[in-house]
Write a protein that holds these residues in place. Structure first.
Motif, PDB file in Angstrom:
ATOM      1  N   ARG A   1       6.524 -38.486  22.846  1.00  0.00           N
ATOM      2  CA  ARG A   1       6.194 -38.082  21.476  1.00  0.00           C
ATOM      3  C   ARG A   1       7.190 -38.667  20.483  1.00  0.00           C
ATOM      4  O   ARG A   1       6.839 -38.995  19.360  1.00  0.00           O
ATOM      5  CB  ARG A   1       6.179 -36.553  21.435  1.00  0.00           C
ATOM      6  CG  ARG A   1       5.566 -35.959  20.240  1.00  0.00           C
ATOM      7  CD  ARG A   1       5.384 -34.458  20.364  1.00  0.00           C
ATOM      8  NE  ARG A   1       6.599 -33.789  20.784  1.00  0.00           N
ATOM      9  CZ  ARG A   1       6.647 -32.754  21.609  1.00  0.00           C
ATOM     10  NH1 ARG A   1       5.554 -32.264  22.130  1.00  0.00           N
ATOM     11  NH2 ARG A   1       7.784 -32.209  21.935  1.00  0.00           N
ATOM     12  N   GLY A   2       8.463 -38.729  20.898  1.00  0.00           N
ATOM     13  CA  GLY A   2       9.500 -39.268  20.027  1.00  0.00           C
ATOM     14  C   GLY A   2      10.212 -38.218  19.192  1.00  0.00           C
ATOM     15  O   GLY A   2      11.116 -38.539  18.435  1.00  0.00           O
ATOM     16  N   TRP A   3       9.830 -36.969  19.351  1.00  0.00           N
ATOM     17  CA  TRP A   3      10.467 -35.891  18.607  1.00  0.00           C
ATOM     18  C   TRP A   3      10.268 -34.572  19.343  1.00  0.00           C
ATOM     19  O   TRP A   3       9.383 -34.452  20.181  1.00  0.00           O
ATOM     20  CB  TRP A   3       9.925 -35.800  17.175  1.00  0.00           C
ATOM     21  CG  TRP A   3       8.438 -35.879  17.050  1.00  0.00           C
ATOM     22  CD1 TRP A   3       7.695 -37.011  16.890  1.00  0.00           C
ATOM     23  CD2 TRP A   3       7.479 -34.806  17.092  1.00  0.00           C
ATOM     24  NE1 TRP A   3       6.351 -36.714  16.838  1.00  0.00           N
ATOM     25  CE2 TRP A   3       6.193 -35.354  16.947  1.00  0.00           C
ATOM     26  CE3 TRP A   3       7.591 -33.431  17.234  1.00  0.00           C
ATOM     27  CZ2 TRP A   3       5.044 -34.588  16.935  1.00  0.00           C
ATOM     28  CZ3 TRP A   3       6.437 -32.660  17.230  1.00  0.00           C
ATOM     29  CH2 TRP A   3       5.186 -33.254  17.066  1.00  0.00           C
TER      30      TRP A   3
ATOM     31  N   ALA B   1      14.476 -35.544  15.957  1.00  0.00           N
ATOM     32  CA  ALA B   1      14.326 -36.810  16.668  1.00  0.00           C
ATOM     33  C   ALA B   1      15.711 -37.408  16.901  1.00  0.00           C
ATOM     34  O   ALA B   1      16.620 -37.215  16.085  1.00  0.00           O
ATOM     35  CB  ALA B   1      13.457 -37.781  15.874  1.00  0.00           C
TER      36      ALA B   1
ATOM     37  N   SER C   1      17.038 -33.719  11.946  1.00  0.00           N
ATOM     38  CA  SER C   1      16.068 -32.633  12.054  1.00  0.00           C
ATOM     39  C   SER C   1      15.650 -32.107  10.700  1.00  0.00           C
ATOM     40  O   SER C   1      16.360 -32.268   9.701  1.00  0.00           O
ATOM     41  CB  SER C   1      16.640 -31.481  12.891  1.00  0.00           C
ATOM     42  OG  SER C   1      17.685 -30.827  12.193  1.00  0.00           O
TER      43      SER C   1
ATOM     44  N   GLY D   1       6.589 -34.333  12.324  1.00  0.00           N
ATOM     45  CA  GLY D   1       7.112 -35.048  13.493  1.00  0.00           C
ATOM     46  C   GLY D   1       7.155 -36.558  13.338  1.00  0.00           C
ATOM     47  O   GLY D   1       8.219 -37.166  13.515  1.00  0.00           O
ATOM     48  N   PRO D   2       6.043 -37.199  12.976  1.00  0.00           N
ATOM     49  CA  PRO D   2       6.080 -38.647  12.811  1.00  0.00           C
ATOM     50  C   PRO D   2       7.046 -39.101  11.710  1.00  0.00           C
ATOM     51  O   PRO D   2       7.720 -40.129  11.858  1.00  0.00           O
ATOM     52  CB  PRO D   2       4.634 -39.003  12.461  1.00  0.00           C
ATOM     53  CG  PRO D   2       3.835 -37.914  13.109  1.00  0.00           C
ATOM     54  CD  PRO D   2       4.676 -36.671  12.935  1.00  0.00           C
TER      55      PRO D   2
ATOM     56  N   ARG E   1      10.553 -38.822  13.118  1.00  0.00           N
ATOM     57  CA  ARG E   1      10.752 -39.911  14.081  1.00  0.00           C
ATOM     58  C   ARG E   1      11.027 -41.230  13.353  1.00  0.00           C
ATOM     59  O   ARG E   1      11.921 -41.988  13.722  1.00  0.00           O
ATOM     60  CB  ARG E   1       9.532 -40.052  14.994  1.00  0.00           C
ATOM     61  CG  ARG E   1       9.743 -41.103  16.086  1.00  0.00           C
ATOM     62  CD  ARG E   1       8.493 -41.327  16.918  1.00  0.00           C
ATOM     63  NE  ARG E   1       7.455 -41.893  16.076  1.00  0.00           N
ATOM     64  CZ  ARG E   1       6.209 -41.458  16.007  1.00  0.00           C
ATOM     65  NH1 ARG E   1       5.815 -40.459  16.751  1.00  0.00           N
ATOM     66  NH2 ARG E   1       5.332 -42.012  15.210  1.00  0.00           N
TER      67      ARG E   1
ATOM     68  N   ALA F   1      14.435 -43.389  13.424  1.00  0.00           N
ATOM     69  CA  ALA F   1      14.415 -44.799  13.833  1.00  0.00           C
ATOM     70  C   ALA F   1      15.156 -45.659  12.814  1.00  0.00           C
ATOM     71  O   ALA F   1      15.923 -46.556  13.182  1.00  0.00           O
ATOM     72  CB  ALA F   1      12.975 -45.282  14.009  1.00  0.00           C
TER      73      ALA F   1
END
Length: 114
Positions: A30-32, A48, A62, A76-77, A80, A84
């Motif tokens: 999921r990445g997170w 993440a 967070s 979430g995305p 993430r 990144a």
């Protein structure tokens, strides 16, 4: 720690080893991670990892807030993506050794240690 059991803080706290391992296993794909009112009723968190240039986790980013606003599928995305970007910045940053200034950051006419 898991053998001793996990203390319950709310009715949603993960307390079993099986449930915790299942949750941890889902995070990399999921990445997170999403904390669903497990520590405080009405409060959720999405986090993440931030990686260094070797791919090691060195920090986390967070977002914590009311569960009605911190919706994992929406936040979430974004978390993430922000993590990144922070990972890219962190892994490409030139870090000065502690106690020493980089030559370009010294005031004109001064040497290191003066």
């Amino acid at each position: 720690m898991l053998a001793a059991g996990l203390p319950r803080r709310t009715s949603r706290t993960i307390t079993s080893e099986t449930a915790l391992r299942r949750e941890l296993a889902a995070i990399p794909d999921r990445g997170w991670a999403h904390e669903r009112e497990e520590g405080n009723v009405g409060i959720s968190c999405v986090a993440a990892p931030i990686f260094d240039s070797a791919g090691e986790v060195v920090a986390a980013l967070s977002v914590t807030g009311p569960s009605s606003i911190v919706l994992p599928d929406r936040i979430g995305p974004a978390v993430r993506m922000a993590a990144a970007a922070a990972s890219r910045a962190y892994s490409t940053r030139r870090w000065a050794p502690r106690g020493r200034l980089e030559p370009e950051s010294q005031p004109p006419g001064q040497s290191v240690g003066s």
